[in-house]
Design a protein around this motif. Structure first.
Motif, PDB file in Angstrom:
ATOM      1  N   PRO A   1       0.770  -1.342  -0.055  1.00 17.49           N
ATOM      2  CA  PRO A   1      -0.025  -0.103  -0.039  1.00 17.49           C
ATOM      3  C   PRO A   1       0.778   1.198  -0.052  1.00 17.49           C
ATOM      4  CG  PRO A   1      -0.049  -1.148   2.065  1.00 17.49           C
ATOM      5  CD  PRO A   1       0.713  -2.031   1.447  1.00 17.49           C
ATOM      6  N   THR A   2       0.485   2.130  -0.848  1.00 18.44           N
ATOM      7  CA  THR A   2       1.095   3.596  -0.753  1.00 18.44           C
ATOM      8  C   THR A   2       0.147   4.532  -1.100  1.00 18.44           C
ATOM      9  OG1 THR A   2       1.189   3.747  -3.405  1.00 18.44           O
ATOM     10  CG2 THR A   2       3.039   2.503  -2.484  1.00 18.44           C
ATOM     11  N   ILE A   3       0.363   5.840  -1.262  1.00 18.51           N
ATOM     12  CA  ILE A   3      -0.172   6.912  -1.185  1.00 18.51           C
ATOM     13  C   ILE A   3      -1.340   6.918  -2.467  1.00 18.51           C
ATOM     14  CG2 ILE A   3       0.928   8.373   0.365  1.00 18.51           C
ATOM     15  CD1 ILE A   3       2.126   9.834  -2.245  1.00 18.51           C
ATOM     16  N   ALA A   4      -0.918   6.059  -3.377  1.00 20.69           N
ATOM     17  CA  ALA A   4      -1.758   5.933  -4.750  1.00 20.69           C
ATOM     18  C   ALA A   4      -3.033   4.995  -4.159  1.00 20.69           C
ATOM     19  CB  ALA A   4      -1.008   5.061  -5.578  1.00 20.69           C
ATOM     20  N   ASP A   5      -2.916   4.066  -3.384  1.00 19.30           N
ATOM     21  CA  ASP A   5      -3.820   3.476  -3.024  1.00 19.30           C
ATOM     22  C   ASP A   5      -4.976   4.070  -2.052  1.00 19.30           C
ATOM     23  OD1 ASP A   5      -3.432   0.302  -3.672  1.00 19.30           O
ATOM     24  OD2 ASP A   5      -1.492   1.159  -2.716  1.00 19.30           O
ATOM     25  N   ILE A   6      -4.101   5.101  -0.976  1.00 18.85           N
ATOM     26  CA  ILE A   6      -4.932   5.943  -0.288  1.00 18.85           C
ATOM     27  C   ILE A   6      -5.707   6.693  -1.053  1.00 18.85           C
ATOM     28  CG2 ILE A   6      -4.909   7.840   1.325  1.00 18.85           C
ATOM     29  CD1 ILE A   6      -2.289   6.305   2.624  1.00 18.85           C
ATOM     30  N   SER A   7      -5.440   7.674  -2.233  1.00 17.17           N
ATOM     31  CA  SER A   7      -5.989   8.474  -2.818  1.00 17.17           C
ATOM     32  C   SER A   7      -6.904   8.023  -3.728  1.00 17.17           C
ATOM     33  CB  SER A   7      -4.830   9.315  -3.840  1.00 17.17           C
ATOM     34  OG  SER A   7      -5.631  10.309  -4.829  1.00 17.17           O
ATOM     35  N   CYS A   8      -6.768   6.802  -4.430  1.00 18.63           N
ATOM     36  CA  CYS A   8      -7.650   6.256  -5.361  1.00 18.63           C
ATOM     37  C   CYS A   8      -9.020   5.636  -4.723  1.00 18.63           C
ATOM     38  CB  CYS A   8      -7.067   5.284  -6.149  1.00 18.63           C
ATOM     39  SG  CYS A   8      -5.977   6.013  -7.267  1.00 18.63           S
ATOM     40  N   SER A   9      -8.523   4.964  -3.288  1.00 17.01           N
ATOM     41  CA  SER A   9      -9.767   4.395  -2.599  1.00 17.01           C
ATOM     42  C   SER A   9     -10.641   5.265  -1.771  1.00 17.01           C
ATOM     43  CB  SER A   9      -9.336   3.644  -1.686  1.00 17.01           C
ATOM     44  OG  SER A   9      -8.534   4.163  -0.588  1.00 17.01           O
ATOM     45  N   ALA A  10     -10.373   6.666  -1.676  1.00 19.19           N
ATOM     46  CA  ALA A  10     -11.010   7.352  -0.433  1.00 19.19           C
ATOM     47  C   ALA A  10     -12.482   7.599  -0.886  1.00 19.19           C
ATOM     48  CB  ALA A  10     -10.245   8.848  -0.497  1.00 19.19           C
ATOM     49  N   TYR A  11     -13.179   7.829  -1.847  1.00 18.25           N
ATOM     50  CA  TYR A  11     -14.219   8.006  -2.099  1.00 18.25           C
ATOM     51  C   TYR A  11     -14.927   6.669  -2.369  1.00 18.25           C
ATOM     52  CZ  TYR A  11     -14.599  13.085  -2.299  1.00 18.25           C
ATOM     53  OH  TYR A  11     -14.665  14.418  -1.952  1.00 18.25           O
ATOM     54  N   LEU A  12     -14.263   5.594  -2.650  1.00 16.89           N
ATOM     55  CA  LEU A  12     -14.840   4.205  -2.817  1.00 16.89           C
ATOM     56  C   LEU A  12     -15.388   3.728  -1.613  1.00 16.89           C
ATOM     57  CD1 LEU A  12     -12.560   2.958  -5.660  1.00 16.89           C
ATOM     58  CD2 LEU A  12     -14.656   4.312  -5.903  1.00 16.89           C
ATOM     59  N   PHE A  13     -15.070   4.141  -0.355  1.00 19.86           N
ATOM     60  CA  PHE A  13     -15.401   3.484   0.700  1.00 19.86           C
ATOM     61  C   PHE A  13     -17.082   4.098   0.637  1.00 19.86           C
ATOM     62  CE2 PHE A  13     -10.991   3.305   1.684  1.00 19.86           C
ATOM     63  CZ  PHE A  13     -11.014   2.028   1.997  1.00 19.86           C
TER      64      PHE A  13
END
Length: 207
Positions: A151-163
């Motif tokens: 996990p990196t900030i790429a995952d953090i960024s791309c997932s945020a609204y998907l929760f």
């Protein structure tokens, strides 16, 4: 560190998500986005270059725009930044997120929950979300996280609204690789759902 953010702001949640997962000591100040900008907390107004959340105050310097803040935090803490050779790919994903899913998903969610749009606008947004979910699901079919190292900030960024994906009318179960990936992120120590992480009552870091 001090984070200014707000309920229902996935962009604010990206930063809070990072701070919680990394165990970075910080305080969180909720901003009521329903209040006219001129009437918001004076310290926030002074710090927010664009009049938006999130804003991170670090060593007296105000950092704005969620993906820029994530880059700053990854470099400052050495957390969630991947291997050195992956930084270019991380920047590509952050740029993709800003133009694609970070545009389509929150606008469709906002239109669905708070400000109804004409049918053609909704159709356009749904088409964009569909394309973005397909792109992301296909990418995740080849790797556990977006980058091979984890996990990196790429995952953090791309997932945020998907929760909040169900609030857009789409279902995680229709995208098995995204569903698996979100499950892995939920299982990380410190993870909180954005409804809890961004609630108005200030929270102690890591709670």
């Amino acid at each position: 560190m001090l984070l200014y953010g707000s309920t229902d702001s996935g962009h604010s949640y990206k930063v809070r998500f990072f701070l919680l997962l990394s165990g970075t000591s910080h305080s969180y100040q909720w901003i009521d986005l329903g209040t006219p900008r001129s009437e918001r907390l004076a310290a926030f107004v002074a710090a927010s270059k664009f009049g938006e959340v999130p804003v991170l105050i670090d060593d007296g310097i105000a950092h704005c725009q969620s993906n820029a803040i994530l880059m700053h935090l990854a470099q400052r803490t050495n957390a969630f930044r991947g291997h050195g050779a992956e930084w270019r790919s991380i920047l590509e994903w952050l740029s993709w997120e800003a133009n694609r899913i970070g545009f389509s998903a929150p606008n469709l969610r906002f239109s669905s929950l708070w400000e109804p749009q004409p049918p053609d606008v909704l159709a356009y947004l749904r088409k964009r979300v569909l394309a973005d979910l397909q792109t992301l699901d296909e990418a995740l079919s080849r790797t556990e996280f977006l980058l091979p190292s984890g996990p990196t900030i790429a995952d953090i960024s791309c997932s945020a609204y998907l929760f909040w994906l169900s609030q857009t009318g789409f279902a995680e179960a229709d995208y098995p690789h995204i569903e698996r990936w979100l499950g892995l992120l939920r299982a990380l120590p410190g993870w909180m759902h954005p409804d809890e992480a961004m609630r108005p009552a200030p929270l102690a870091a890591g709670t």
